[in-house]
Design an enzyme around this catalytic site. Structure first.
Site, PDB file in Angstrom:
ATOM      1  N   ARG A 104       0.849  -1.090  -0.004  1.00 55.28           N
ATOM      2  CA  ARG A 104      -0.103  -0.079  -0.057  1.00 55.28           C
ATOM      3  C   ARG A 104       0.883   1.364   0.056  1.00 55.28           C
ATOM      4  O   ARG A 104       0.559   2.254  -0.468  1.00 55.28           O
ATOM      5  CB  ARG A 104      -0.885   0.031   1.272  1.00 55.28           C
ATOM      6  N   TYR A 114     -14.716  20.646 -10.763  1.00 49.52           N
ATOM      7  CA  TYR A 114     -15.210  19.421 -11.304  1.00 49.52           C
ATOM      8  C   TYR A 114     -16.221  19.129 -10.338  1.00 49.52           C
ATOM      9  O   TYR A 114     -16.021  19.067  -9.176  1.00 49.52           O
ATOM     10  CB  TYR A 114     -13.996  18.675 -11.160  1.00 49.52           C
ATOM     11  N   ASP A 131      -6.253  21.679  -9.665  1.00 50.71           N
ATOM     12  CA  ASP A 131      -6.641  20.554 -10.333  1.00 50.71           C
ATOM     13  C   ASP A 131      -6.223  20.989 -11.689  1.00 50.71           C
ATOM     14  O   ASP A 131      -6.954  21.805 -12.326  1.00 50.71           O
ATOM     15  CB  ASP A 131      -8.119  20.477 -10.374  1.00 50.71           C
ATOM     16  N   LYS A 140      -6.863  10.925 -17.452  1.00 46.08           N
ATOM     17  CA  LYS A 140      -7.113  11.413 -18.700  1.00 46.08           C
ATOM     18  C   LYS A 140      -5.957  11.526 -19.761  1.00 46.08           C
ATOM     19  O   LYS A 140      -5.707  10.326 -20.338  1.00 46.08           O
ATOM     20  CB  LYS A 140      -7.526  12.975 -18.531  1.00 46.08           C
TER      21      LYS A 140
HETATM   22  C1  LIG Z   1     -11.788  13.273 -14.604  1.00 50.11           C
HETATM   23  C2  LIG Z   1     -11.670  14.379 -13.916  1.00 50.11           C
HETATM   24  C3  LIG Z   1     -11.110  14.128 -12.468  1.00 50.11           C
HETATM   25  C4  LIG Z   1     -11.485  12.796 -11.851  1.00 50.11           C
HETATM   26  O1  LIG Z   1     -10.690  11.937 -12.276  1.00 50.11           O
HETATM   27  P1  LIG Z   1     -11.164  10.308 -12.222  1.00 50.11           P
HETATM   28  O2  LIG Z   1      -9.846   9.764 -12.552  1.00 50.11           O
HETATM   29  O3  LIG Z   1     -12.406  10.261 -13.067  1.00 50.11           O
HETATM   30  O4  LIG Z   1     -11.510  10.176 -10.710  1.00 50.11           O
HETATM   31  C5  LIG Z   1     -10.742  15.374 -11.689  1.00 50.11           C
HETATM   32  N1  LIG Z   1     -10.959  16.516 -12.236  1.00 50.11           N
HETATM   33  C6  LIG Z   1     -11.119  16.826 -13.503  1.00 50.11           C
HETATM   34  C7  LIG Z   1     -10.946  18.248 -14.024  1.00 50.11           C
HETATM   35  C8  LIG Z   1     -11.315  15.717 -14.386  1.00 50.11           C
HETATM   36  O5  LIG Z   1     -11.805  16.119 -15.426  1.00 50.11           O
END
Ligand SMILES: *Cc1c(COP(=O)(O)O)cnc(C)c1O
Length: 389
Positions: A54, A107, A179, A203
């Site tokens: 972990r 988000y 973010d 992404k």
């Molecule tokens: C998709 C996304 C997230 C979350 O990511 P996951 O891997 O789907 O949990 C966070 N911030 C933004 C801007 C996103 O587009």
């Protein structure tokens, strides 16, 4: 080394792995310790070296080293999703009685975490206008521990003045998080005053829509230790194969991103001139209200943008979307494929800033298909929009 070259080398140590070009996938829960003394010693620095699955393996360390290098931070922590990176970072710095300043364009699941989980834990969230800039000073309280940013904002793409926000937030003693998923590679957070930068690596880093992964890059050893402790305490460790897919995606990130951005620019320029379109939300366009800040702070873009249509009925918009050959209906973005989602109605929730689009809104991801094919797809879509009653 230039950024493209660094991406190829980051986190790789073939000398440690019998010359293997890529870091191996370590499938590990139990780590064997040679003696009680060694076991006790590893407990004193649980986050260094191998102690238990972990806490990390050489696959984890490779990914964390690579992402920290590409974002220009001290060190990173890998998590099992982008959302786990956001919640893990927030939970490292917030406790009952604390105050959080959260951007109004966050988000949606980030917002939901604040409203559902943090509120229940006694943490108060104030949402702020993404265009606040240095005006964030007026919203700071003595107990404001975190100022959270996301730029451009989810779904509506407002660019934030991060250096101005960071200066005011630091003066008030808060940690500044971003973010940075849209700005992966093109926004260098640690030269702009950010303390903690989050990637939904799901992404563009993974880049092929086949794994969930997150990262939290920290500016200093102290911040890193707090974040690592928080993520470990919640047990949000990523899977071995997912980390490998993240590392593999990184090697081609720069070329993919340039292609996504070039196609998005062509599509958005074309869309802007269409009679069916009211506004295109993409900071690289000179007409975008965030263009000047984007030009000042970003070195490029990506394939994600928004469109506001002129008023049209829901059945007409649905017919347009349902019939696309290439823009498929699906959440997420950053994979090789083009996507679209409707964002009207309840998708966009604002409590601190106005959002009054002239008509239905959409979010597009420009994939790696040929741009001519994508333009033809959009054109046929407008035909369906016109013909639907
Ligand atoms: C998709 C996304 C997230 C979350 O990511 P996951 O891997 O789907 O949990 C966070 N911030 C933004 C801007 C996103 O587009």
């Amino acid at each position: 080394m230039k950024k493209d070259t660094r991406l190829l080398h980051a986190g790789r140590h073939p000398e440690n792995f019998h010359g293997a070009v890529n870091p191996p996938v370590y499938h590990v829960s139990t780590v064997l310790h040679p003696s009680v003394a060694a076991m006790e010693k590893s407990g004193k620095t649980p986050f260094e070296g191998m102690r238990y699955g972990r806490f990390g393996t050489p696959t984890t360390f490779a990914l964390e080293e690579a992402v920290a290098e590409l974002e220009g931070g001290h060190r990173a922590v890998a998590t099992c999703s982008g959302l786990a990176a956001i919640t893990g970072a927030l939970m490292a710095f917030l406790k009952s009685g604390d105050h959080l300043l959260m951007v109004d364009t966050a988000y949606f699941p980030t917002r939901k975490f604040c409203d559902d989980v943090l509120r229940g834990l006694g943490v108060e969230t104030t949402y702020y206008d993404p265009r606040v800039g240095g005006g964030i000073k007026a919203l700071m309280r003595p107990n404001t521990k975190v100022v959270f940013t996301e730029s451009p904002g989810s779904l509506t793409f407002e660019v934030q003045d991060i250096p101005a926000i960071a200066e005011a937030a630091h003066a008030g003693g808060a940690v500044v998080m971003i973010d940075n998923t849209w700005g992966v590679l093109t926004f260098q957070p640690f030269t702009k005053g950010i303390d903690i930068s989050i990637q939904a690596a799901t992404k563009y880093i993974v880049g092929h829509a086949d794994a969930m992964l997150g990262t939290i890059t920290c500016a200093t050893p102290e911040l890193w230790h707090r974040v690592k402790s928080s993520v470990a305490a919640f047990g949000q460790s990523p899977g071995a194969e997912e980390m490998y897919l993240g590392l593999r995606g990184l090697r081609t990130l720069a070329v993919r991103l340039r292609q996504h951005a070039a196609t998005a620019l062509r599509l958005t320029q074309w869309l802007e001139a269409r009679p069916e379109v009211d506004r295109v939300l993409y900071p690289p366009l000179p007409s975008d209200p965030g263009h000047a800040l984007w030009k000042r702070d970003f070195s490029g873009a990506c394939g994600l943008f928004g469109v506001i249509l002129k008023p049209a009925s829901k059945p007409a918009v649905d017919a347009m979307l349902d019939g696309y050959d290439h823009f498929k209906l699906g959440f997420s973005w950053g994979g090789f494929e083009s996507l679209v989602i409707p964002t009207s109605g309840h998708s966009i929730i604002r409590t601190a800033s106005a959002w009054e689009p002239a008509g239905p809104s959409l979010r597009f991801h420009a994939g790696l298909e040929d741009a001519d094919d994508l333009l033809a797809d959009l054109e046929q879509g407008f035909e369906r929009l016109r013909q639907a009653v």
